[in-house]
Enzyme design. Structure first.
Site, mmCIF file in Angstrom:
data_model
loop_
_atom_site.group_PDB
_atom_site.id
_atom_site.type_symbol
_atom_site.label_atom_id
_atom_site.label_comp_id
_atom_site.label_asym_id
_atom_site.label_seq_id
_atom_site.Cartn_x
_atom_site.Cartn_y
_atom_site.Cartn_z
ATOM 1 N N ASP A 1 75.917 -0.295 3.678
ATOM 2 C CA ASP A 1 74.830 -0.854 2.887
ATOM 3 C C ASP A 1 74.670 -0.165 1.536
ATOM 4 O O ASP A 1 74.315 -0.795 0.545
ATOM 5 C CB ASP A 1 73.511 -0.825 3.670
ATOM 6 N N ARG B 1 72.830 8.560 12.116
ATOM 7 C CA ARG B 1 71.635 9.110 11.485
ATOM 8 C C ARG B 1 70.462 8.134 11.568
ATOM 9 O O ARG B 1 69.345 8.502 11.888
ATOM 10 C CB ARG B 1 71.930 9.477 10.025
ATOM 11 N N ASP C 1 75.897 -0.546 11.371
ATOM 12 C CA ASP C 1 74.492 -0.677 10.972
ATOM 13 C C ASP C 1 74.271 -1.561 9.748
ATOM 14 O O ASP C 1 73.294 -1.381 9.015
ATOM 15 C CB ASP C 1 73.887 0.705 10.717
ATOM 16 N N ASP D 1 79.127 3.186 11.966
ATOM 17 C CA ASP D 1 77.780 3.141 12.533
ATOM 18 C C ASP D 1 77.349 1.750 12.994
ATOM 19 O O ASP D 1 76.346 1.622 13.698
ATOM 20 C CB ASP D 1 76.756 3.663 11.512
ATOM 21 N N THR E 1 82.027 0.505 8.281
ATOM 22 C CA THR E 1 81.282 1.707 8.661
ATOM 23 C C THR E 1 81.305 1.849 10.170
ATOM 24 O O THR E 1 81.128 0.864 10.894
ATOM 25 C CB THR E 1 79.822 1.667 8.179
ATOM 26 N N ARG F 1 81.556 10.026 -3.236
ATOM 27 C CA ARG F 1 80.169 9.737 -3.563
ATOM 28 C C ARG F 1 80.025 9.644 -5.079
ATOM 29 O O ARG F 1 80.678 10.374 -5.821
ATOM 30 C CB ARG F 1 79.247 10.838 -3.039
ATOM 31 N N GLY G 1 81.392 6.489 3.720
ATOM 32 C CA GLY G 1 82.180 7.155 4.752
ATOM 33 C C GLY G 1 83.395 6.330 5.141
ATOM 34 O O GLY G 1 83.335 5.103 5.198
#
Length: 319
Positions: free
Chosen positions: A103, A171, A129, A127, A125, A72, A11
């Site tokens: 990741d 998510r 994360d 997120d 990212t 992707r 993303g």
């Protein structure tokens, strides 16, 4: 090293362009050429390469998204496809690679390292994360976008005396929801890392009403459930309607904040230094305000953990 490449994967995140710029300019400072790989690992396999110089990255530090694009590439999990990517880089005279992503991007990077190709990872990212680093490129910008949106939603919630559920991205990680909830003064925040209690949510709403509060803001990370699902549960429990606002991809875009621009510049430059110093299979990060690097597998062998102290504080301040 005489020539390195850079790609963005997964993303998009605000600040990726600042990282690309830092890679190109730090490399140029050391007399190293840079090749930009378009469309992530898909472009790597197809050989979609273009030389990047100082002019190529001029005027992009303030732009969101990624000038190298992203895509992707599920087939990159296959050994033969990975080997094809390595061969494409070797044919182009590329000696090392900087991968900017999360990741999942790191997993692809590590596969290349295992096959003997030098790669360094830069965490990009929204997120936040990626284990091993306290912050990732794009998180601060996304957070500010969400907080600004919640502030505007609260204006409407106040005017119409309604409660709003705001669904945000996340998510598997709740950092956006958690940090935004604390910064925007939300009454309730639901994140994937912590169990929720519907009775507790209702109790908070009722306590607010009892002291004359006419509206509430509830933030839910998409990994817990959708905003509409939560609204349905609350209606079944209380008989009352709540408005739902899904922020969606607006969280990804926009000009990166100063913090993200600085972080991306530091990360991109450090990645180049690692390649020049012959340190491969490393991931760049920040801990205790210092740019560091660590073994890349740490980024996907450990699970992301939410800041429990921050979560507790949010609950205490939203009584």
């Amino acid at each position: 090293m005489k020539k390195i490449a850079v790609l963005t994967s997964g993303g998009d995140a605000p600040g990726m362009n600042a990282a690309i710029r830092a890679v190109v300019r730090k490399a140029a400072y050391h007399g190293v050429d840079v090749i930009g790989i378009k469309h992530g690992y898909e472009g790597l396999v197809k050989g979609t390469f273009e030389p990047l110089d100082l002019g190529s990255v001029g005027g992009i530090i303030q732009r969101g998204g990624t000038n190298l694009f992203s895509a992707r590439c599920p087939e990159f999990k296959e050994d033969a496809v990975q080997q094809q990517g390595i061969e494409k880089m070797r044919e182009a005279g590329i000696d090392g690679l900087v991968v900017i992503g999360g990741d999942g991007s790191y997993r692809g990077a590590m596969d290349l390292v295992k096959k003997g190709f030098p790669v360094v990872g830069v965490p990009g990212t929204i997120d936040n994360d990626v284990p091993g680093t306290e912050y990732t490129i794009g998180f601060d910008t996304a957070l500010n976008t969400v907080v600004e949106s919640i502030d505007k939603i609260r204006d409407t919630a106040t005017s119409h005396e309604n409660s709003f559920i705001v669904e945000v991205m996340g998510r598997d990680a709740g950092d956006i929801a958690l940090w935004a909830g604390l910064a925007a003064g939300a009454e309730t925040v639901l994140i994937p890392e912590e169990d929720y209690n519907l009775e507790d949510i209702v109790s908070r709403l009722e306590r607010g009403e009892a002291r004359g509060k006419k509206h509430s803001i509830i933030i839910v990370a998409e990994g817990v459930m959708s905003g509409n699902e939560l609204a349905k549960l609350l209606k079944e429990k209380t008989g009352k309607e709540t408005r739902v606002s899904v922020l969606g991809h607006i969280q990804r875009g926009g000009s990166p904040t100063a913090r993200d621009r600085v972080l991306a510049s530091q990360f991109g430059a450090h990645a180049v230094e690692l390649l020049i110093d012959g340190k491969f299979g490393r991931a760049v990060g920040i801990r205790n305000h210092k740019v560091i690097d660590y073994d890349m597998p740490e980024a996907f062998e450990k699970d992301h953990e939410a800041d429990v102290g921050l979560y507790t504080l949010m609950k205490e301040l939203s009584i």
